[in-house]
Structures are given as C-alpha cells and as structure tokens.
Motif scaffolding. Structure first.
Motif, PDB file in Angstrom:
ATOM      1  N   SER A   1     -21.106  38.423 -12.964  1.00 31.47           N
ATOM      2  CA  SER A   1     -20.553  39.765 -13.102  1.00 31.47           C
ATOM      3  C   SER A   1     -21.532  40.791 -12.535  1.00 31.47           C
ATOM      4  O   SER A   1     -22.729  40.727 -12.806  1.00 31.47           O
ATOM      5  N   GLY A   2     -21.029  41.684 -11.712  1.00 37.61           N
ATOM      6  CA  GLY A   2     -21.857  42.745 -11.158  1.00 37.61           C
ATOM      7  C   GLY A   2     -22.599  42.376  -9.883  1.00 37.61           C
ATOM      8  O   GLY A   2     -23.362  43.180  -9.352  1.00 37.61           O
TER       9      GLY A   2
ATOM     10  N   LYS B   1     -18.953  41.179  -5.903  1.00 39.30           N
ATOM     11  CA  LYS B   1     -17.749  40.516  -5.380  1.00 39.30           C
ATOM     12  C   LYS B   1     -16.645  41.521  -5.042  1.00 39.30           C
ATOM     13  O   LYS B   1     -16.094  41.495  -3.937  1.00 39.30           O
ATOM     14  N   SER B   2     -16.339  42.385  -6.001  1.00 35.49           N
ATOM     15  CA  SER B   2     -15.263  43.356  -5.766  1.00 35.49           C
ATOM     16  C   SER B   2     -15.654  44.331  -4.666  1.00 35.49           C
ATOM     17  O   SER B   2     -14.810  44.746  -3.874  1.00 35.49           O
ATOM     18  N   THR B   3     -16.927  44.666  -4.625  1.00 40.92           N
ATOM     19  CA  THR B   3     -17.393  45.586  -3.579  1.00 40.92           C
ATOM     20  C   THR B   3     -17.165  44.959  -2.203  1.00 40.92           C
ATOM     21  O   THR B   3     -16.679  45.628  -1.286  1.00 40.92           O
TER      22      THR B   3
HETATM   23  N1  ATP Z   1     -18.408  53.373  -6.690  1.00 42.86           N
HETATM   24  C1  ATP Z   1     -19.547  52.888  -7.195  1.00 42.86           C
HETATM   25  N2  ATP Z   1     -20.583  53.698  -7.479  1.00 42.86           N
HETATM   26  C2  ATP Z   1     -21.732  53.210  -7.974  1.00 42.86           C
HETATM   27  N3  ATP Z   1     -21.962  51.920  -8.236  1.00 42.86           N
HETATM   28  C3  ATP Z   1     -20.969  51.059  -7.979  1.00 42.86           C
HETATM   29  C4  ATP Z   1     -19.709  51.497  -7.458  1.00 42.86           C
HETATM   30  N4  ATP Z   1     -18.915  50.406  -7.310  1.00 42.86           N
HETATM   31  C5  ATP Z   1     -19.642  49.356  -7.725  1.00 42.86           C
HETATM   32  N5  ATP Z   1     -20.878  49.739  -8.122  1.00 42.86           N
HETATM   33  C6  ATP Z   1     -21.942  48.865  -8.637  1.00 42.86           C
HETATM   34  O1  ATP Z   1     -22.062  47.763  -7.770  1.00 42.86           O
HETATM   35  C7  ATP Z   1     -22.367  46.592  -8.495  1.00 42.86           C
HETATM   36  C8  ATP Z   1     -21.377  45.506  -8.123  1.00 42.86           C
HETATM   37  O2  ATP Z   1     -20.097  45.857  -8.604  1.00 42.86           O
HETATM   38  P1  ATP Z   1     -18.816  44.946  -8.336  1.00 42.86           P
HETATM   39  O3  ATP Z   1     -17.673  45.615  -8.983  1.00 42.86           O
HETATM   40  O4  ATP Z   1     -18.727  44.669  -6.900  1.00 42.86           O
HETATM   41  O5  ATP Z   1     -19.214  43.613  -9.125  1.00 42.86           O
HETATM   42  P2  ATP Z   1     -18.380  42.283  -9.372  1.00 42.86           P
HETATM   43  O6  ATP Z   1     -19.171  41.173  -8.794  1.00 42.86           O
HETATM   44  O7  ATP Z   1     -16.993  42.461  -8.882  1.00 42.86           O
HETATM   45  O8  ATP Z   1     -18.413  42.157 -10.956  1.00 42.86           O
HETATM   46  P3  ATP Z   1     -17.293  41.608 -11.986  1.00 42.86           P
HETATM   47  O9  ATP Z   1     -17.348  40.117 -11.910  1.00 42.86           O
HETATM   48  O10 ATP Z   1     -17.759  42.106 -13.305  1.00 42.86           O
HETATM   49  O11 ATP Z   1     -15.959  42.169 -11.566  1.00 42.86           O
HETATM   50  C9  ATP Z   1     -22.357  46.967  -9.957  1.00 42.86           C
HETATM   51  O12 ATP Z   1     -23.680  47.163 -10.388  1.00 42.86           O
HETATM   52  C10 ATP Z   1     -21.593  48.280  -9.968  1.00 42.86           C
HETATM   53  O13 ATP Z   1     -22.010  49.095 -11.006  1.00 42.86           O
END
Ligand code: ATP
Ligand code: MG
Length: 255
Positions: free
Chosen positions: A44-45, A48-50
C-alpha cells in the motif's frame, strides 16, 4: 460489438512522479506489447495507482514519457478505459444508459449498450436502476461501460477489491474471457498476488517507486491452482516480504 478492438503497445520511458518533495515513482521503464495482460502489485502506498493514473493520462509525469503505440500520452484518450474499485455508476440513469455513456462518440446507439450488457451476463437487467443491483453486478455494468467503447487499453485499479471471494473468482474469469476475446492490452493493479498470477501474462512489483520485479507467468490458460501456480505465487510473495524482513516489519500475508 465486433472483435475489431485490438490492443495497443504501451511504452513507459524513465517515467517518474513527484508530489512536492515526495518522490512517488522514479525511472520507471516498461515496454508492454499489444494485447499483454500485466498485473501490478506492491505494498500500500508504493505508487500503483499513481502509475495507472499516469498511463490513463489523468496525471502528468514529472520525469520521462509514456506513449501508446506511437503517440505520447498527454491527457485522457478515447482508446483507454479505466475501472475502479467502486463502479461509479450514475444512480439516476438506468444500467443500460450508464453503459451507453461509454459508447464511442458518434456511434452511440442503445443496441451496442445492450450487447455489452449481454457480454457481462446482465442483458435482462438492462432497464433496472444501479441501486437495485448487487455490488458484483454493478461492477459488471461498469465493465460493460468500459468495454462498449472498444478500448485498446483497459486499466483496472483493484476493481474486485470490494467483492466477496466467490464473486471475485467469477469476475476474474469474466475479465479473462473478455480479454481473450477482444485482445485489448490490460493493466491490472491488485493487492492480491493470487489474482495477479491467475490473470496476468506478466507481474510487475513496485517498491520504493521502482520496479523491483518483472516476472513472466508462463502458465497455460485456463489456469488451475496447481503446484506451478503456487510456485509463482510464492516467488512473488517472498520477494514482497523480503523487504519487510529487512525493515524489521511485522510480516503480514496480505499486502
Ligand atoms: N495527488 C497527490 N498529492 C500528494 N501525494 C500523493 C498524491 N497522489 C498520491 N500521493 C502519494 O503517493 C504515494 C503513492 O500513492 P498511490 O495511491 O499511488 O499508492 P498505491 O500503491 O495505489 O496504494 P494502495 O495500495 O493503498 O492503493 C502515497 O504516499 C500517496 O500519499
Ligand atoms: Mg491504489
């Protein structure tokens, strides 16, 4: 809906994303051939979503570039569709009209939307309101809305995360079946390693903003949860947990 939507090649060249001082992704390089099914896993974090939002053109990279076939990704595109954890249907539109929203501009006829409802096994529910459907059925309507646009690239951000185990397996099979039939390129974000191994040709693990593992899943389809399957699952899980060990974290088997 014909079979004429074929996949696009996705090329990611040294892409990175920073939010202020925070580096979320750095130097990500990926070449995904047309029609490949890729799963992205990681804690998590980890970003991936980014990464998915960069591919979708919803965010701009702060470093590098991304391209679909020969055209640079610089905004949302007609040939790319995305599915989220929640179905995001408009509650005041009947299911078929929600699906109609996904029809490519200029070709918006109801028959196409009905056909797509048929693809996901819900043609007989077309006239109903989203509110009376189950969560799994709503997710299938969202899938129909994505596929009716004949995407060349389908992005899925934990689309099955909120479903119960059996509905999940049904949906996995449906997604695999439609992918095999329509041959779009698919990028699936999931926290479920078993789901990644069940569906993907290739699993990418992201760690600290980098690609830590890029593994081809050389299992025949349809896949059974046999010894080879478990071998791949374990390989990926061990790799994810390895880092946890170095960091003296409490190790948990769900990531
Ligand atoms: N718009 C934004 N502004 C600031 N920080 C961001 C933004 N979008 C994402 N982040 C940060 O980027 C990091 C990665 O976020 P992301 O949502 O891509 O994680 P993830 O791998 O999809 O997590 P999860 O499995 O919990 O969905 C996190 O620390 C998040 O706080
Ligand atoms: Mg996420």
């Amino acid at each position: 809906m014909g079979n004429h939507s074929s996949g696009a090649r996705l090329l990611i060249e040294e892409a990175g994303k920073r939010f202020g001082d925070k580096i979320v992704l750095e130097g990500v390089k990926l070449d995904i051939p047309a029609g490949q099914f890729v799963a992205i896993v990681g804690r998590s974090g980890c970003g991936k979503s980014t990464l998915l939002r960069l591919i979708a053109g919803l965010e701009e990279p702060t470093q590098g570039r991304l391209a679909l076939d020969d055209s640079e990704i610089n905004g949302i595109r007609e040939d790319t569709r995305m599915l989220f954890q929640d179905a995001r249907l408009l509650p005041w539109k009947r299911c078929v009209d929600n699906v109609k929203i996904g029809v490519k501009s200029g070709s918006g006829d109801k028959e196409k939307a009905l056909e797509a409802m048929g693809l996901v096994g819900l043609r007989d529910r077309a006239k109903e309101w989203p509110g009376v459907l189950s969560g799994g059925q709503r997710q299938r309507v969202a899938l129909a809305r994505a596929l009716v646009g004949e995407p060349r690239l389908l992005l899925l951000d934990e689309p099955l995360g909120a479903l119960d185990a059996l509905t999940r397996i049904d949906m996995q099979q449906l997604i695999e079946e439609l992918w095999a039939k329509q041959q779009f390129t698919a990028v699936l974000v999931t926290h479920d390693v078993s789901e990644a191994v069940a569906l993907a040709d290739r699993v990418i693990l992201i760690e600290n903003g980098h690609i830590a593992l890029d593994l081809m899943i050389t299992l025949d389809r349809p896949r059974e949860r046999d010894n080879d399957f478990v071998h791949f699952e374990k390989l990926i899980l061990d790799r994810i947990l390895e880092r946890g060990k170095h960091e003296q974290r409490v190790v948990s088997y769900s990531i």
